[in-house]
Design a protein around this motif. Structure first.
Motif, mmCIF file in Angstrom:
data_model
loop_
_atom_site.group_PDB
_atom_site.id
_atom_site.type_symbol
_atom_site.label_atom_id
_atom_site.label_comp_id
_atom_site.label_asym_id
_atom_site.label_seq_id
_atom_site.Cartn_x
_atom_site.Cartn_y
_atom_site.Cartn_z
ATOM 1 N N PRO A 52 0.832 -1.221 0.000
ATOM 2 C CA PRO A 52 0.000 0.000 0.000
ATOM 3 C C PRO A 52 0.858 1.259 0.000
ATOM 4 O O PRO A 52 2.031 1.251 0.392
ATOM 5 C CB PRO A 52 -0.802 -0.129 1.297
ATOM 6 N N SER A 53 0.267 2.353 -0.419
ATOM 7 C CA SER A 53 0.974 3.639 -0.455
ATOM 8 C C SER A 53 -0.002 4.769 -0.135
ATOM 9 O O SER A 53 -1.220 4.605 -0.234
ATOM 10 C CB SER A 53 1.598 3.879 -1.830
ATOM 11 N N LEU A 54 0.556 5.907 0.260
ATOM 12 C CA LEU A 54 -0.236 7.110 0.497
ATOM 13 C C LEU A 54 -0.238 7.951 -0.768
ATOM 14 O O LEU A 54 0.811 8.235 -1.341
ATOM 15 C CB LEU A 54 0.344 7.915 1.660
ATOM 16 N N GLU A 55 -1.411 8.361 -1.193
ATOM 17 C CA GLU A 55 -1.547 9.199 -2.383
ATOM 18 C C GLU A 55 -2.247 10.494 -2.017
ATOM 19 O O GLU A 55 -3.195 10.499 -1.224
ATOM 20 C CB GLU A 55 -2.323 8.464 -3.479
ATOM 21 N N GLY A 56 -1.766 11.588 -2.595
ATOM 22 C CA GLY A 56 -2.354 12.885 -2.328
ATOM 23 C C GLY A 56 -3.725 13.041 -2.959
ATOM 24 O O GLY A 56 -4.024 12.468 -4.002
ATOM 25 N N LEU B 141 -4.632 18.104 -0.531
ATOM 26 C CA LEU B 141 -3.202 18.145 -0.203
ATOM 27 C C LEU B 141 -2.656 19.563 -0.242
ATOM 28 O O LEU B 141 -1.926 19.982 0.669
ATOM 29 C CB LEU B 141 -2.436 17.240 -1.168
ATOM 30 N N ILE B 142 -2.988 20.322 -1.291
ATOM 31 C CA ILE B 142 -2.436 21.680 -1.432
ATOM 32 C C ILE B 142 -2.883 22.584 -0.286
ATOM 33 O O ILE B 142 -2.045 23.275 0.327
ATOM 34 C CB ILE B 142 -2.831 22.276 -2.797
ATOM 35 N N GLU C 66 -11.061 18.352 2.824
ATOM 36 C CA GLU C 66 -10.886 16.976 2.371
ATOM 37 C C GLU C 66 -9.585 16.418 2.941
ATOM 38 O O GLU C 66 -8.603 17.143 3.099
ATOM 39 C CB GLU C 66 -10.848 16.927 0.838
ATOM 40 N N VAL C 67 -9.571 15.146 3.246
ATOM 41 C CA VAL C 67 -8.370 14.508 3.794
ATOM 42 C C VAL C 67 -7.223 14.648 2.795
ATOM 43 O O VAL C 67 -7.389 14.327 1.610
ATOM 44 C CB VAL C 67 -8.642 13.013 4.086
ATOM 45 N N PRO C 68 -6.033 15.125 3.241
ATOM 46 C CA PRO C 68 -4.918 15.355 2.294
ATOM 47 C C PRO C 68 -4.397 14.087 1.654
ATOM 48 O O PRO C 68 -3.947 14.113 0.512
ATOM 49 C CB PRO C 68 -3.849 16.011 3.172
ATOM 50 N N PHE C 69 -4.434 12.968 2.388
ATOM 51 C CA PHE C 69 -3.900 11.720 1.868
ATOM 52 C C PHE C 69 -4.948 10.617 2.009
ATOM 53 O O PHE C 69 -5.824 10.670 2.868
ATOM 54 C CB PHE C 69 -2.637 11.291 2.642
ATOM 55 N N GLU C 70 -4.810 9.639 1.156
ATOM 56 C CA GLU C 70 -5.626 8.452 1.269
ATOM 57 C C GLU C 70 -4.754 7.230 0.996
ATOM 58 O O GLU C 70 -3.783 7.305 0.239
ATOM 59 C CB GLU C 70 -6.811 8.484 0.305
#
Length: 411
Positions: free
Chosen positions: A175-179, A183-184, A253-257
């Motif tokens: 798994p990875s964190l994606e913006g 995020l900005i 909105e959540v910066p990362f998912e």
């Protein structure tokens, strides 16, 4: 009877017999010989390049398209320049080196401590691990792990861990964190947290320097730099975390998912994929280097005076607490210098990736040499890149060693 004693005044020593003159003369002569020799070889090199219709320069890096495919790394298109291709190789080398250093350190510390365990079985397992992996050539280990990666199950029959990590013949998927779109905005809060932290630390330092210790004599008053260090140590982290957490909560909105790998058709989508070449290289470097780090850790722990352990046990500390709170902190200054050498060796050994086709700095450089014929400039770039990485690692580890040594003396 008068005995007249006459002092014999020696003649002045000629300059060509004066030791001071000779020292300077021969040093200057040596420098001149080195410069002339370098000029001679440089001139011969230029003449040889001209006979082959080659020019010594770096303009080819940005004047022409690379036209090469790089299978792994940051996004790269064959229509981009050779400079971008070289940068891809640098990033790949840095990625495998940093991950390798982290993994080798964790594994090395574990087996180094296990080597000193009171449990006979654990001690023997650690000994076998260390003696096996540090006495087998690294290139054989890398090829061995690569061969294992090539006989893993196909994608549809992947080895699964917690339905999030998948291992198959195409590599390892994690798994990875994606913006996201948030995020900005959150990055502005992140930047604000840094600015607020700096202001708070400087304000605290000024308050302590001008008001809290104003009654002290100037010589006894902590310096402004000392107050900044105090603020950075005790105030910076809480202030920064508070600002970033508040920013996280205020962002719409959540910066990362979290992106999990999901099987779609004949391959996985989402997450991060580590290719078989990268995985084999990383395992080989980490396992091989960890065996040496384990011996460094063992010798560092054994260098701590036995009385320190006995004193810690006498106050009621458990064995794990003795190791964590007393022994390891005193062993770190002994461990760090040889540990630095192992880190440097790992980064340089990553060039063995060429044997399994991983596009690291050296392999990308070799492809560029075949495409352009500019062997000497590209070799120089490769050597300078490795030199910069090694000097940066050494500088950081020397700074860390100096810091912990100074802290140990102050306590």
């Amino acid at each position: 009877m008068n005995n007249n004693t006459h002092k014999v005044i020696p003649d002045k020593i000629p300059f060509y017999r004066d030791v001071r003159f000779l020292k300077v003369f021969f040093q200057i002569l040596f420098v001149i010989v080195v410069i002339l020799s370098a000029g001679f070889f440089y001139s011969n090199m230029l003449n040889g390049l001209r006979r082959q219709n080659l020019e010594l320069g770096l303009s080819f890096l940005i004047d022409s398209e690379a036209g090469i495919e790089i299978s792994e790394g940051i996004d790269f298109d064959p229509s981009e320049t050779f400079l971008k291709a070289f940068w891809v190789g640098v990033v790949n080398t840095l990625k495998v080196s940093i991950l390798g250093i982290f993994c080798a350190t964790v594994i090395g510390f574990f087996f180094g401590i296990a080597r000193l365990s009171n449990n006979w079985l654990i001690r023997q397992i650690a000994s076998v691990y260390i003696e096996c992996f540090r006495n087998i050539p690294l290139i054989l280990q890398i090829i061995f792990w690569y061969a294992i990666m090539l006989v893993l199950p196909v994608v549809q029959e992947s080895i699964r861990f917690f339905d999030s990590i998948f291992i198959n013949v195409r590599g390892v998927y994690v798994p990875s964190l994606e913006g996201t779109a948030g995020l900005i905005p959150w990055l502005w809060y992140f930047l604000s947290g840094i600015i607020i932290t700096i202001i708070v630390v400087l304000g605290l330092a000024a308050f302590r320097y001008f008001f809290q210790f104003r009654e002290r004599h100037e010589a006894d008053r902590p310096s402004f730099i000392s107050n900044i260090i105090f603020g950075a140590k005790w105030v910076a982290a809480p202030t920064f975390l508070m600002a970033t957490i508040v920013g996280w909560l205020l962002t719409p909105e959540v910066p990362f998912e979290l992106s999990r790998p999901e099987l779609q058709g004949f391959n996985f989508v989402g997450g991060i994929n580590f290719s078989p070449e990268f995985t084999a290289l990383l395992i080989g470097l980490a396992v091989y280097t960890s065996a040496f780090i384990a011996e460094v850790v063992r010798s560092g722990i054994q260098a701590v005076v036995k009385g320190q352990r006995e004193a810690a046990r006498s106050v009621g500390l458990k064995e794990s607490q003795v190791l964590r709170l007393v022994v390891v902190p005193q062993a770190i200054p002994v461990i760090v210098p040889p540990l630095t050498s192992q880190y440097l060796n790992l980064a340089k050994n990553s060039s063995l990736a060429i044997f399994i086709g991983f596009p690291d700095l050296f392999q990308v450089g070799e492809i560029m040499m075949n495409q352009t014929g500019q062997s000497i400039p590209i070799f120089a770039m490769i050597m300078v890149s490795y030199l910069i990485m090694s000097l940066t690692t050494s500088a950081f580890m020397n700074w860390y060693n100096h810091r912990i040594t100074r802290m140990g003396r102050s306590t």
